[in-house]
Design an enzyme around this catalytic site. Structure first.
Site, PDB file in Angstrom:
ATOM      1  N   ARG A 128     -44.777  46.434 -61.495  1.00 28.44           N
ATOM      2  CA  ARG A 128     -45.488  45.883 -60.341  1.00 28.44           C
ATOM      3  C   ARG A 128     -46.284  44.639 -60.739  1.00 28.44           C
ATOM      4  NH1 ARG A 128     -44.013  48.922 -56.426  1.00 28.44           N
ATOM      5  NH2 ARG A 128     -43.792  51.165 -56.748  1.00 28.44           N
ATOM      6  N   ASP A 129     -46.241  43.625 -59.863  1.00 28.56           N
ATOM      7  CA  ASP A 129     -47.017  42.402 -60.070  1.00 28.56           C
ATOM      8  C   ASP A 129     -48.500  42.732 -59.916  1.00 28.56           C
ATOM      9  OD1 ASP A 129     -48.320  39.765 -59.413  1.00 28.56           O
ATOM     10  OD2 ASP A 129     -46.257  39.080 -59.607  1.00 28.56           O
ATOM     11  N   ILE A 130     -49.343  42.169 -60.774  1.00 26.52           N
ATOM     12  CA  ILE A 130     -50.779  42.458 -60.690  1.00 26.52           C
ATOM     13  C   ILE A 130     -51.463  41.707 -59.555  1.00 26.52           C
ATOM     14  CG2 ILE A 130     -50.996  43.100 -63.127  1.00 26.52           C
ATOM     15  CD1 ILE A 130     -52.338  40.334 -63.554  1.00 26.52           C
ATOM     16  N   ASN A 140     -38.487  31.713 -60.133  1.00 25.39           N
ATOM     17  CA  ASN A 140     -39.148  30.422 -60.274  1.00 25.39           C
ATOM     18  C   ASN A 140     -38.759  29.885 -61.642  1.00 25.39           C
ATOM     19  OD1 ASN A 140     -40.494  30.820 -57.817  1.00 25.39           O
ATOM     20  ND2 ASN A 140     -42.180  31.859 -58.817  1.00 25.39           N
ATOM     21  N   GLU A 184     -45.036  30.557 -63.853  1.00 19.51           N
ATOM     22  CA  GLU A 184     -46.328  30.629 -64.539  1.00 19.51           C
ATOM     23  C   GLU A 184     -46.209  31.296 -65.903  1.00 19.51           C
ATOM     24  OE1 GLU A 184     -49.040  32.494 -61.810  1.00 19.51           O
ATOM     25  OE2 GLU A 184     -48.920  30.840 -60.395  1.00 19.51           O
ATOM     26  N   VAL A 185     -45.316  32.266 -66.039  1.00 12.71           N
ATOM     27  CA  VAL A 185     -45.051  32.923 -67.317  1.00 12.71           C
ATOM     28  C   VAL A 185     -43.653  32.500 -67.735  1.00 12.71           C
ATOM     29  CG1 VAL A 185     -44.806  35.120 -68.533  1.00 12.71           C
ATOM     30  CG2 VAL A 185     -46.559  34.866 -66.752  1.00 12.71           C
ATOM     31  N   HIS A 213     -38.075  35.854 -65.135  1.00 13.51           N
ATOM     32  CA  HIS A 213     -38.369  37.041 -64.342  1.00 13.51           C
ATOM     33  C   HIS A 213     -37.986  36.810 -62.891  1.00 13.51           C
ATOM     34  CE1 HIS A 213     -42.016  34.537 -64.362  1.00 13.51           C
ATOM     35  NE2 HIS A 213     -42.336  35.066 -63.183  1.00 13.51           N
ATOM     36  N   HIS A 257     -38.695  38.044 -58.981  1.00 18.19           N
ATOM     37  CA  HIS A 257     -39.664  38.695 -58.101  1.00 18.19           C
ATOM     38  C   HIS A 257     -38.873  39.418 -57.013  1.00 18.19           C
ATOM     39  CE1 HIS A 257     -43.278  36.256 -59.339  1.00 18.19           C
ATOM     40  NE2 HIS A 257     -42.302  35.451 -59.748  1.00 18.19           N
TER      41      HIS A 257
END
Length: 116
Positions: A30-32, A88, A96-97, A101, A103
Site C-alpha cells: 500500500r502507498d503511504i 511514472n 519520485e522513487v 513501480h 501504481h
C-alpha cells in the site's frame, strides 16, 4: 539491490510496508500517501530505475509486474468497476522513487490526472 533505494530496502525488509501481494519476483504494498481508496505499488524485487530500463533489461520482470498488478486489482475488488495502472518514468513523468513501480488505483471514479 541498491542500498540507497527506498524500495530495495523495503524488499530487503529493512523498512516496513503493508504488503498485499508477493511473488518470487514482485512485491506489492500500500502507498503511504494514497490518492484513491485503493492505491497499491507493485515493484519488481530486482532494482531497475524505470519502466524502460526493466523492459529492456528483463522483459520477464516487466511482465511479472503487470501480472502482479492484475492480481492486486482482482484481490482488491477493482475488476468490475475498473482501475488505473500508472507507471511514472523520469522526473518530468512524476517519478519520485527511481525503482520502477506501477501504481494500481481504484475504488472510486478517477478523474483526469494530467494537467496541461
Amino acid at each position: 539491490m541498491d542500498n540507497d533505494c527506498l524500495f530495495c530496502r523495503i524488499v530487503a525488509g529493512e523498512i516496513p510496508a503493508t504488503v498485499v501481494h508477493e511473488t518470487d519476483t514482485t512485491l506489492a504494498f500500500r502507498d503511504i500517501d494514497p490518492k484513491a481508496p485503493v492505491h497499491v505499488l507493485v515493484i519488481p524485487k530486482a532494482h531497475h530505475q524505470d519502466v524502460t530500463a526493466v523492459a529492456n533489461a528483463d522483459p520477464k520482470a516487466a511482465a511479472d509486474v503487470l501480472a502482479a498488478a492484475a492480481a492486486v486489482a482482482e484481490a482488491e475488488g477493482l475488476l468490475a468497476d475498473g482501475f488505473r495502472l500508472i507507471f511514472n518514468s523520469g522526473a518530468n513523468g512524476g517519478q519520485e522513487v527511481f525503482h520502477v513501480h506501477a501504481h494500481v488505483l481504484g475504488g472510486r471514479p478517477l478523474g483526469p490526472m494530467v494537467s496541461r
